[in-house]
Design a protein around this motif. Structure first.
Motif, PDB file in Angstrom:
ATOM      1  N   HIS A 148       0.849  -1.190   0.000  1.00  0.00           N
ATOM      2  CA  HIS A 148       0.000   0.000   0.000  1.00  0.00           C
ATOM      3  C   HIS A 148       0.887   1.243   0.000  1.00  0.00           C
ATOM      4  O   HIS A 148       1.930   1.266   0.657  1.00  0.00           O
ATOM      5  CB  HIS A 148      -0.930   0.034   1.225  1.00  0.00           C
ATOM      6  N   THR A 149       0.485   2.271  -0.758  1.00  0.00           N
ATOM      7  CA  THR A 149       1.287   3.483  -0.836  1.00  0.00           C
ATOM      8  C   THR A 149       1.341   4.210   0.492  1.00  0.00           C
ATOM      9  O   THR A 149       2.353   4.797   0.847  1.00  0.00           O
ATOM     10  CB  THR A 149       0.741   4.445  -1.911  1.00  0.00           C
ATOM     11  N   GLN A 150       0.217   4.185   1.219  1.00  0.00           N
ATOM     12  CA  GLN A 150       0.148   4.792   2.546  1.00  0.00           C
ATOM     13  C   GLN A 150      -0.672   3.871   3.438  1.00  0.00           C
ATOM     14  O   GLN A 150      -1.746   3.406   3.043  1.00  0.00           O
ATOM     15  CB  GLN A 150      -0.507   6.171   2.493  1.00  0.00           C
ATOM     16  N   ASN A 151      -0.158   3.606   4.631  1.00  0.00           N
ATOM     17  CA  ASN A 151      -0.856   2.687   5.534  1.00  0.00           C
ATOM     18  C   ASN A 151      -2.231   3.198   5.933  1.00  0.00           C
ATOM     19  O   ASN A 151      -3.185   2.431   6.064  1.00  0.00           O
ATOM     20  CB  ASN A 151      -0.002   2.447   6.782  1.00  0.00           C
ATOM     21  N   LYS A 152      -2.347   4.531   6.112  1.00  0.00           N
ATOM     22  CA  LYS A 152      -3.631   5.081   6.557  1.00  0.00           C
ATOM     23  C   LYS A 152      -4.694   5.012   5.464  1.00  0.00           C
ATOM     24  O   LYS A 152      -5.839   4.643   5.711  1.00  0.00           O
ATOM     25  CB  LYS A 152      -3.442   6.537   7.014  1.00  0.00           C
ATOM     26  N   SER A 153      -4.318   5.383   4.243  1.00  0.00           N
ATOM     27  CA  SER A 153      -5.302   5.454   3.166  1.00  0.00           C
ATOM     28  C   SER A 153      -5.639   4.090   2.582  1.00  0.00           C
ATOM     29  O   SER A 153      -6.664   3.918   1.931  1.00  0.00           O
ATOM     30  CB  SER A 153      -4.785   6.360   2.040  1.00  0.00           C
ATOM     31  N   LYS A 154      -4.730   3.114   2.802  1.00  0.00           N
ATOM     32  CA  LYS A 154      -4.905   1.773   2.241  1.00  0.00           C
ATOM     33  C   LYS A 154      -5.008   1.786   0.713  1.00  0.00           C
ATOM     34  O   LYS A 154      -5.679   0.950   0.109  1.00  0.00           O
ATOM     35  CB  LYS A 154      -6.154   1.082   2.832  1.00  0.00           C
ATOM     36  N   GLN A 155      -4.334   2.751   0.092  1.00  0.00           N
ATOM     37  CA  GLN A 155      -4.303   2.794  -1.371  1.00  0.00           C
ATOM     38  C   GLN A 155      -3.306   1.756  -1.871  1.00  0.00           C
ATOM     39  O   GLN A 155      -2.150   1.734  -1.464  1.00  0.00           O
ATOM     40  CB  GLN A 155      -3.902   4.178  -1.865  1.00  0.00           C
ATOM     41  N   GLU A 156      -3.765   0.895  -2.753  1.00  0.00           N
ATOM     42  CA  GLU A 156      -2.929  -0.196  -3.245  1.00  0.00           C
ATOM     43  C   GLU A 156      -1.722   0.336  -4.012  1.00  0.00           C
ATOM     44  O   GLU A 156      -1.829   1.230  -4.846  1.00  0.00           O
ATOM     45  CB  GLU A 156      -3.758  -1.102  -4.164  1.00  0.00           C
ATOM     46  N   SER A 157      -0.550  -0.218  -3.701  1.00  0.00           N
ATOM     47  CA  SER A 157       0.670   0.137  -4.416  1.00  0.00           C
ATOM     48  C   SER A 157       0.815  -0.761  -5.646  1.00  0.00           C
ATOM     49  O   SER A 157       0.326  -1.890  -5.667  1.00  0.00           O
ATOM     50  CB  SER A 157       1.888  -0.045  -3.507  1.00  0.00           C
ATOM     51  N   ARG A 158       1.506  -0.264  -6.655  1.00  0.00           N
ATOM     52  CA  ARG A 158       1.743  -1.038  -7.876  1.00  0.00           C
ATOM     53  C   ARG A 158       3.096  -1.735  -7.872  1.00  0.00           C
ATOM     54  O   ARG A 158       3.460  -2.378  -8.858  1.00  0.00           O
ATOM     55  CB  ARG A 158       1.656  -0.108  -9.088  1.00  0.00           C
ATOM     56  N   GLU A 159       3.835  -1.608  -6.769  1.00  0.00           N
ATOM     57  CA  GLU A 159       5.193  -2.137  -6.742  1.00  0.00           C
ATOM     58  C   GLU A 159       5.233  -3.649  -6.943  1.00  0.00           C
ATOM     59  O   GLU A 159       6.036  -4.158  -7.734  1.00  0.00           O
ATOM     60  CB  GLU A 159       5.869  -1.754  -5.422  1.00  0.00           C
ATOM     61  N   GLU A 160       4.367  -4.368  -6.240  1.00  0.00           N
ATOM     62  CA  GLU A 160       4.382  -5.825  -6.351  1.00  0.00           C
ATOM     63  C   GLU A 160       4.011  -6.271  -7.764  1.00  0.00           C
ATOM     64  O   GLU A 160       4.693  -7.109  -8.364  1.00  0.00           O
ATOM     65  CB  GLU A 160       3.420  -6.437  -5.332  1.00  0.00           C
ATOM     66  N   GLN A 161       2.935  -5.707  -8.318  1.00  0.00           N
ATOM     67  CA  GLN A 161       2.486  -6.101  -9.653  1.00  0.00           C
ATOM     68  C   GLN A 161       3.552  -5.836 -10.710  1.00  0.00           C
ATOM     69  O   GLN A 161       3.839  -6.685 -11.554  1.00  0.00           O
ATOM     70  CB  GLN A 161       1.210  -5.352 -10.024  1.00  0.00           C
ATOM     71  N   LYS A 201       8.196  -8.469 -14.145  1.00  0.00           N
ATOM     72  CA  LYS A 201       9.560  -8.508 -14.663  1.00  0.00           C
ATOM     73  C   LYS A 201      10.352  -9.698 -14.126  1.00  0.00           C
ATOM     74  O   LYS A 201      11.572  -9.786 -14.302  1.00  0.00           O
ATOM     75  CB  LYS A 201      10.268  -7.185 -14.328  1.00  0.00           C
ATOM     76  N   GLY A 202       9.655 -10.611 -13.467  1.00  0.00           N
ATOM     77  CA  GLY A 202      10.299 -11.823 -12.978  1.00  0.00           C
ATOM     78  C   GLY A 202      11.180 -11.613 -11.770  1.00  0.00           C
ATOM     79  O   GLY A 202      12.116 -12.384 -11.522  1.00  0.00           O
ATOM     80  N   VAL A 203      10.894 -10.580 -10.985  1.00  0.00           N
ATOM     81  CA  VAL A 203      11.707 -10.230  -9.820  1.00  0.00           C
ATOM     82  C   VAL A 203      11.037 -10.724  -8.549  1.00  0.00           C
ATOM     83  O   VAL A 203       9.816 -10.624  -8.396  1.00  0.00           O
ATOM     84  CB  VAL A 203      11.918  -8.700  -9.765  1.00  0.00           C
ATOM     85  N   GLN A 204      11.833 -11.254  -7.628  1.00  0.00           N
ATOM     86  CA  GLN A 204      11.296 -11.671  -6.336  1.00  0.00           C
ATOM     87  C   GLN A 204      10.861 -10.445  -5.544  1.00  0.00           C
ATOM     88  O   GLN A 204      11.637  -9.501  -5.368  1.00  0.00           O
ATOM     89  CB  GLN A 204      12.359 -12.451  -5.547  1.00  0.00           C
ATOM     90  N   PHE A 205       9.625 -10.466  -5.067  1.00  0.00           N
ATOM     91  CA  PHE A 205       9.081  -9.336  -4.304  1.00  0.00           C
ATOM     92  C   PHE A 205       8.869  -9.758  -2.855  1.00  0.00           C
ATOM     93  O   PHE A 205       8.284 -10.803  -2.579  1.00  0.00           O
ATOM     94  CB  PHE A 205       7.752  -8.871  -4.906  1.00  0.00           C
ATOM     95  N   ILE A 206       9.363  -8.941  -1.936  1.00  0.00           N
ATOM     96  CA  ILE A 206       9.141  -9.175  -0.506  1.00  0.00           C
ATOM     97  C   ILE A 206       8.397  -7.974   0.063  1.00  0.00           C
ATOM     98  O   ILE A 206       8.865  -6.833  -0.031  1.00  0.00           O
ATOM     99  CB  ILE A 206      10.477  -9.371   0.241  1.00  0.00           C
ATOM    100  N   SER A 207       7.223  -8.221   0.620  1.00  0.00           N
ATOM    101  CA  SER A 207       6.418  -7.147   1.198  1.00  0.00           C
ATOM    102  C   SER A 207       7.092  -6.625   2.465  1.00  0.00           C
ATOM    103  O   SER A 207       7.580  -7.404   3.290  1.00  0.00           O
ATOM    104  CB  SER A 207       5.024  -7.669   1.526  1.00  0.00           C
ATOM    105  N   PHE A 208       7.108  -5.298   2.590  1.00  0.00           N
ATOM    106  CA  PHE A 208       7.853  -4.686   3.691  1.00  0.00           C
ATOM    107  C   PHE A 208       7.168  -3.386   4.110  1.00  0.00           C
ATOM    108  O   PHE A 208       6.608  -2.675   3.276  1.00  0.00           O
ATOM    109  CB  PHE A 208       9.293  -4.403   3.223  1.00  0.00           C
TER     110      PHE A 208
END
Length: 375
Positions: A36-49, A54-61
């Motif tokens: 999420h771009t901001q924890n308060k707003s809960k707006q979904e981030s595009r980083e994982e997608q 691109k075949g990159v390992q993604f770790i949520s943080f």
């Protein structure tokens, strides 16, 4: 070589990933990012997608944004920052990266501390013409600092700072005339592409909603409005406005929360005018594609970085600067009318835009040298 990346500025991180995948496929990339771009707003981030594509390992943080002036916020951040640093130590211990490459942003700070503790070399890239709060701190521990512009050199230690230029996704610059599937028919009117940045802009969305009936008489409007938040669903709100337009206008208005790289490449290839925020990568992409634009800088960006980006173009008559404090339906329509009237002049001026050369190669070379030196 195993490279750990965080991307506070996502698009240069994606450009770097593209370069590594194409030219150094033997390397492995791990991306620590937000869901999420901001924890308060809960707006979904595009980083994982975008990284998984691109075949990159993604770790949520997760971490906490650093406050520059508020003492209470600073004190509140300390335990969260310590917790995030400990989690970073565990991630680094499990994955054993050869180097950590930061593209700024608050998420990179605990990862930087953990990398320093674990003796993993650190490189950070500053995208803007100033210096972000996170990068100012990271630079004190980084082995090398890469900057996009000479303007930024003064903010960092001179002996460890180098100009690589900004990193731009190459496929964004390709001419693309394959219409997205959501545009079912050939368009008759010229295209205006409107974007408030990856998160969208509430004030730009609201202003566009007030002028869209007028705009769609003569233009096809493609409006990237941003993902929904906990309190707002921009696409739903704008769709309700669209549904109340006359049919002829309605068919000229396309609302998208996000455009992927192929869709954005098409928009850049076909738009006559762009209305946008003034992030460093967005302004450079627009300029490199030679598209006249109305730029509305984010007024509370750190050190007025977006204003400086917009001024770099508007001072050379390569774009129109419309500050947010002056933004209203009237000024927006007037700015669009003006840039349309002098479209050829702005286009000619954009041919003089200075392009960053081999930025990805320069940054990768720096990464490789530092990783080998610290092996």
């Amino acid at each position: 070589m195993k490279i750990l990346i965080t991307g506070g500025h996502l698009t240069p991180a994606l450009a770097f990933i593209d370069f590594v995948n194409k030219n150094h496929s033997e390397d492995k990339i791990i991306f620590l990012g937000r869901t999420h771009t901001q924890n308060k707003s809960k707006q979904e981030s595009r980083e994982e997608q975008e990284t998984l594509k691109k075949g990159v390992q993604f770790i949520s943080f997760k971490s906490i944004k650093l406050s520059k002036n508020n003492l209470f916020e600073k004190l509140k951040a300390v335990p969260i920052l310590i917790s995030s640093t400990l989690k970073s130590v565990i991630i680094i211990g499990r994955n054993k990266p050869d180097i950590f490459v930061s593209f700024g942003g608050y998420l990179a700070v605990p990862v930087m501390f953990a990398s320093w503790i674990m003796r993993v070399p650190i490189i950070t890239h500053e995208q803007t013409r100033t210096a972000g709060i996170a990068n100012k701190l990271i630079s004190k521990f980084a082995d090398k600092i890469a900057v996009s512009y000479k303007d930024s050199l003064k903010y960092f230690p001179i002996d460890r700072t180098f100009v690589t230029g900004n990193l731009i996704r190459k496929n964004i610059l390709d001419v693309n005339n394959i219409r997205p599937k959501w545009i079912e028919k050939k368009l008759k009117n010229p295209i205006i592409y409107i974007t408030g940045g990856s998160q969208g802009s509430e004030i730009i969305n609201h202003t566009v909603s007030q002028v869209v009936k007028s705009l769609t008489k003569d233009w096809t409007v493609i409006h990237q409005c941003g993902n929904s938040t906990k309190s707002r669903n921009y696409k739903k709100e704008l769709t309700q406005i669209k549904d109340n337009l006359p049919m002829s206008n309605r068919n000229n208005y396309y609302i998208k929360e996000w455009l992927d790289e192929e869709e954005l490449s098409w928009a850049y290839s076909n738009a006559k005018i762009i209305v946008s925020r003034a992030g460093a990568n967005t302004t450079e992409e627009i300029a490199l594609r030679g598209i006249p634009s109305v730029l509305i800088p984010l007024p509370f960006s750190h050190n007025d970085e977006q204003l400086k980006n917009a001024q770099a173009l508007s001072n050379k008559s390569q774009a129109i600067l419309l500050e947010q404090k002056f933004l209203n339906p009237k000024t927006l329509l007037e700015s669009i009318e003006l840039i349309n009237k002098y479209n050829r002049k702005f286009s000619r001026n954009l041919e003089m835009f200075s392009k960053s050369i081999n930025s990805e190669t320069k940054l990768y070379s720096m990464v490789k040298k530092v990783a080998i030196k610290n092996a």
